[in-house]
Scaffold this active site. Structure first.
Site, PDB file in Angstrom:
ATOM      1  N   HIS A 326       0.801  -1.210   0.000  1.00  0.00           N
ATOM      2  CA  HIS A 326       0.000   0.000   0.000  1.00  0.00           C
ATOM      3  C   HIS A 326       0.842   1.272   0.000  1.00  0.00           C
ATOM      4  O   HIS A 326       0.385   2.311  -0.492  1.00  0.00           O
ATOM      5  CB  HIS A 326      -0.943   0.012   1.207  1.00  0.00           C
ATOM      6  CG  HIS A 326      -2.146  -0.850   1.000  1.00  0.00           C
ATOM      7  ND1 HIS A 326      -2.130  -2.203   1.251  1.00  0.00           N
ATOM      8  CD2 HIS A 326      -3.392  -0.562   0.541  1.00  0.00           C
ATOM      9  CE1 HIS A 326      -3.317  -2.701   0.955  1.00  0.00           C
ATOM     10  NE2 HIS A 326      -4.094  -1.735   0.526  1.00  0.00           N
ATOM     11  N   GLY A 327       2.002   1.204   0.610  1.00  0.00           N
ATOM     12  CA  GLY A 327       2.806   2.410   0.603  1.00  0.00           C
ATOM     13  C   GLY A 327       4.116   2.235   1.337  1.00  0.00           C
ATOM     14  O   GLY A 327       4.262   1.342   2.176  1.00  0.00           O
TER      15      GLY A 327
END
Lengths: 476, 345
Positions: A326-327
């Site tokens: 996701h990041g």
């Protein structure tokens, strides 16, 4: 190009007319049109990164062909390694390099060194995580001999860049989507109508609920130190609904758009906040990513056919990697880890998540179901705090402030509108939870159906943010 | 395919009809008069023939509802404007933007009726406020007003960003060109009233989206934005104090020299809704200095608003809209009357 911008309906109308005008000819012109329109769609944001998609696609197309023709297991593995290295390398460069450099610098500083590592300012290409996983599924499935490589370059390029789901999914498997580019699409009015309904519902969720909650979420998370537990709980609930409406709204518009063009994309959300345990939640939340990680990470690690300890290890690894996907931030890693840990009691109890929708055929859940849903929702709220926070300190400070200061004499009435948005959305979704999406009203009489559509349109006009705000998942 | 297209089109028509009815009956969309370009003097006013009365609403839920009336001369006013002979008494004319035009207060609650009430028939007050108009246009309007209505006092409302906005080119608007330390008027490009725009103005749905919801669809990223906002926002052109001084000097000098025998007042400053004392902005100070040099009067509204705020803590604008409300108009009108009455003695 954003789905909620004025450009998109104009663009889609043009593509729709041209696309079905080419229907009577061979498949190729339609696929070429899809490819060109997908590249325009993506290039509208930043044309420079088109070369990255094209490069990634061409590499996997070539590797796919070579792998399909290759009998040697060792050479097939080597080809797969090249595909993984190129795709994950690009992902790592654009998404994670800055994070690793920063984390290394922090670690060296912690050890007492004074590192002088370069600061990197690399633009993250929109949707890179999504199309990278999609194209990876192609080469992995060829390697596993689940699918045959395609020789149709146009179809493959269109498959990787298919504009409805290019920038934020659903992440389609080659085995499900690629054959649709090889098969003649026929216009199906019923399917197209449902596509429009789903698009309308997705847009409503995005611009009415998500965008309105976004402002409140920003204020609460930024000023959390001055707020109490009640306000911070509202903040977590608002973010839970914001991210759900933002992301599922995007998926609904993507699925609906694809249906207009005669394609079927996989369902990505299935009313996740009505889940009775975390296992069910993950079968209903970002389904395309969950199943991707299940098939390409969890099962290769050993999956469920091992000892309980190994299963727990596998699930925690899978979720942690999923969080990192996701990041490039420790908050996402911890969010993933937390979700993995939530699974442990279920695994120890050997409990399987219920397969059916909650309270089928009943208006209300029974107390046990309501309690299970509330606990699951509370667990997700806790995890969402990490997901939304700027960094780990921020997340911990938010949670500590909420727990240590349950009440302050501040004005809580400012959260009323946010709670109304959440309440109305959840009530509508609850009533429609056995359907594919909340505006799935095809069985209603026409006047009622049209009233429902008009209500959605008026809600967008009256309450929606009309400024084409970006979708949260674009950053992933 | 054909059935799908027909059904979708039928629904679109149905939705448009429902929306039109909704935004006319249940939640009235803002109504605005149509602009009209006066080529002789180079300014915009309203076209009384298009629509002379209406209901202005502001906000997504039409929180502000106020009536407007366009008089035969094309301005939002409760009265027709008469020439010196017809009225037989002095007149006061004021110029400004949407802030003093007064669409957000009922026509009877604007600055001009407030002043006239205070004056008790001693003089007439003519409102020449117009949305989006800036000082470069006000001077053109002033020329027209002087020739037609011969007022004894002219009041120019000037907010800091409007001075800079006078340099931002716009169709149908008089603007200035700053060339070194010389200011000169640009050539006005007349605004063409597109037929499509006129039809769109008739639609309640379009008016709601554009005026109430402030929807500004952009076909290309980076397009759009009003001219006044361009100068007001941080992304707009930036001018040095020296350039702003040149502009202020030019504006005041022209206002005074082009209107001999008329008392000229420049009004700056807006609502100050804080307990802490206000400070005059750089532009306001420059205008005040220029007024002193050229024999014009400068009034800062900051202390007036601030004193009232300290006493009543009552808003002068709206929560969602920073234009002035009827309470602000009353306060400003009363104060201006006190000044004007003294001048006309």
């Amino acid at each position: 190009m954003l789905f909620n911008s004025i450009q998109f309906p104009i663009f889609l109308a043009l593509v729709f007319v041209l696309y079905w005008a080419l229907d009577r000819r061979s498949l190729k012109p339609q696929n070429i049109l899809l490819l060109v329109s997908s590249y325009i769609f993506y290039g509208w944001w930043d044309w420079r990164f088109l070369s990255l998609i094209a490069f990634s696609s061409l590499i996997d197309y070539t590797i796919g062909l070579r792998m399909g023709a290759e009998q040697s297991a060792r050479k097939r593995k080597a080809l797969l390694s090249v595909s993984l290295a190129v795709n994950l390398g690009a992902l790592g460069l654009f998404k994670y390099l800055g994070f690793f450099v920063g984390s290394t610098a922090d670690f060296l500083t912690f050890l007492g060194f004074q590192p002088n590592l370069p600061t990197l300012h690399i633009i993250l290409p929109v949707g890179i995580s999504f199309y990278t996983f999609q194209t990876l599924s192609y080469t992995i499935d060829i390697y596993r001999k689940k699918i045959e490589p395609t020789r149709d370059l146009v179809a493959f390029l269109a498959f990787v860049s298919f504009f409805p789901q290019l920038v934020a999914g659903p992440i389609e498997r080659a085995s499900a989507l690629l054959p649709q580019f090889h098969t003649r699409r026929r216009f199906d009015a019923k399917r197209a109508s449902d596509g429009l309904r789903q698009m309308l519902w997705g847009l409503t969720k995005k611009v009415v609920v998500a965008d309105n909650l976004a402002g409140q979420v920003d204020v609460i998370f930024t000023g959390h130190a001055e707020l109490d537990g009640l306000a911070l709980t509202c903040g977590a609930i608002f973010f839970a609904l914001q991210i759900y409406c933002d992301f599922s709204g995007y998926s609904d518009i993507a699925i609906g758009t694809a249906r207009l063009l005669g394609f079927d994309l996989m369902r990505n959300f299935a009313f996740p906040y009505f889940a009775r345990d975390i296992g069910e939640f993950w079968r209903r939340w970002h389904i395309s990513l969950s199943t991707w990680f299940r098939d390409y990470v969890y099962i290769p690690l050993g999956g469920s056919r091992t000892s309980t300890a190994q299963r727990i290890r596998n699930i925690i690894i899978t979720f942690t990697v999923s969080g990192f996907w996701h990041g490039a931030n420790w908050t996402f890693v911890l969010w993933g880890l937390l979700n993995g840990l939530y699974y442990v009691p279920l695994m120890l109890a050997n409990k399987r998540a219920p397969a059916t929708v909650v309270a089928v055929g009943r208006l209300l859940p029974n107390p046990a179901e309501a309690g299970a849903m509330a606990i699951t929702f509370a667990l997700t709220l806790l995890a969402w705090v990490f997901f939304r926070a700027e960094n780990l300190t921020h997340a911990l400070s938010y949670l500590w402030q909420g727990a240590s200061t349950p009440w302050l004499p501040i004005d809580h009435s400012v959260y009323t509108s946010g709670l109304i948005y959440c309440g109305v959305l959840l009530a509508i979704e609850w009533l429609q939870r056995e359907k594919q999406h909340a505006l799935d009203v095809a069985t209603l009489p026409v006047p009622l159906r049209w009233l429902a559509y008009v209500a959605a349109v008026l809600a967008i006009i009256l309450f929606g943010h009309l400024g084409a705000t970006e979708f949260i998942y674009f950053q992933f | 395919m054909r059935a799908f297209v027909i059904r979708t089109a039928a629904f679109a028509v149905f939705a448009l009809v429902v929306s039109e009815v909704f935004f006319r009956v249940a939640l009235p969309a803002a109504e605005l008069p149509a602009g009209q370009f006066n080529a002789e003097y180079g300014f915009r006013r309203y076209d009384p023939a298009w629509k002379s009365e209406g209901l202005f609403t502001s906000g997504r839920h039409a929180q502000i509802r106020a009536t407007w009336k366009i008089n035969p001369q094309g301005w939002n006013s409760h009265r027709p404007y008469l020439n010196e002979k017809e009225r037989g008494k002095p007149a006061v004319a004021y110029f400004g933007s949407s802030f003093i035009e007064g669409f957000r207060a009922n026509i009877s609650a604007n600055i001009s009726p407030v002043m006239e009430k205070q004056a008790a028939g001693a003089y007439d007050v003519y409102n020449f406020g117009m949305s989006d108009s800036v000082p470069s246009e006000h001077l053109n309007v002033a020329r027209y007003v002087r020739e037609r209505f011969a007022p004894k006092v002219m009041i120019f409302f000037c907010s800091p960003w409007h001075l800079a906005a006078s340099l931002v080119p716009a169709a149908g608007r008089q603007r200035w060109l700053l060339d070194g330390d010389v200011v000169r008027p640009r050539k006005v490009v007349p605004l063409k009233n597109a037929a499509l725009k006129a039809v769109a103005k008739r639609s309640a749905l379009v008016r709601y989206l554009v005026l109430n919801a402030r929807w500004r669809p952009k076909l290309r990223p980076g397009n759009g934005g009003g001219v006044v906002n361009a100068a007001q926002s941080s992304g707009g052109p930036k001018y040095t104090p020296a350039q702003l001084k040149t502009l202020a000097e030019y504006m005041v000098q022209r206002a005074v020299s082009e209107n001999p025998g008329i008392q000229v007042i420049f009004v700056t400053g807006g609502p100050h809704m804080k307990d802490s004392p206000p400070t005059l902005s750089t532009v306001s100070q420059l205008i005040a200095d220029a007024c002193k040099r050229h024999g014009a009067t400068h009034i800062s509204l900051l202390p007036i608003f601030h004193a009232d705020w300290l006493q009543h803590h009552k808003r002068f604008d709206f929560e969602h809209d920073f234009h002035w409300n009827a309470y602000a108009f009353k306060l400003v009108g009363q104060h201006l009357h006190a000044v004007v009455a003294e001048m006309l003695k």
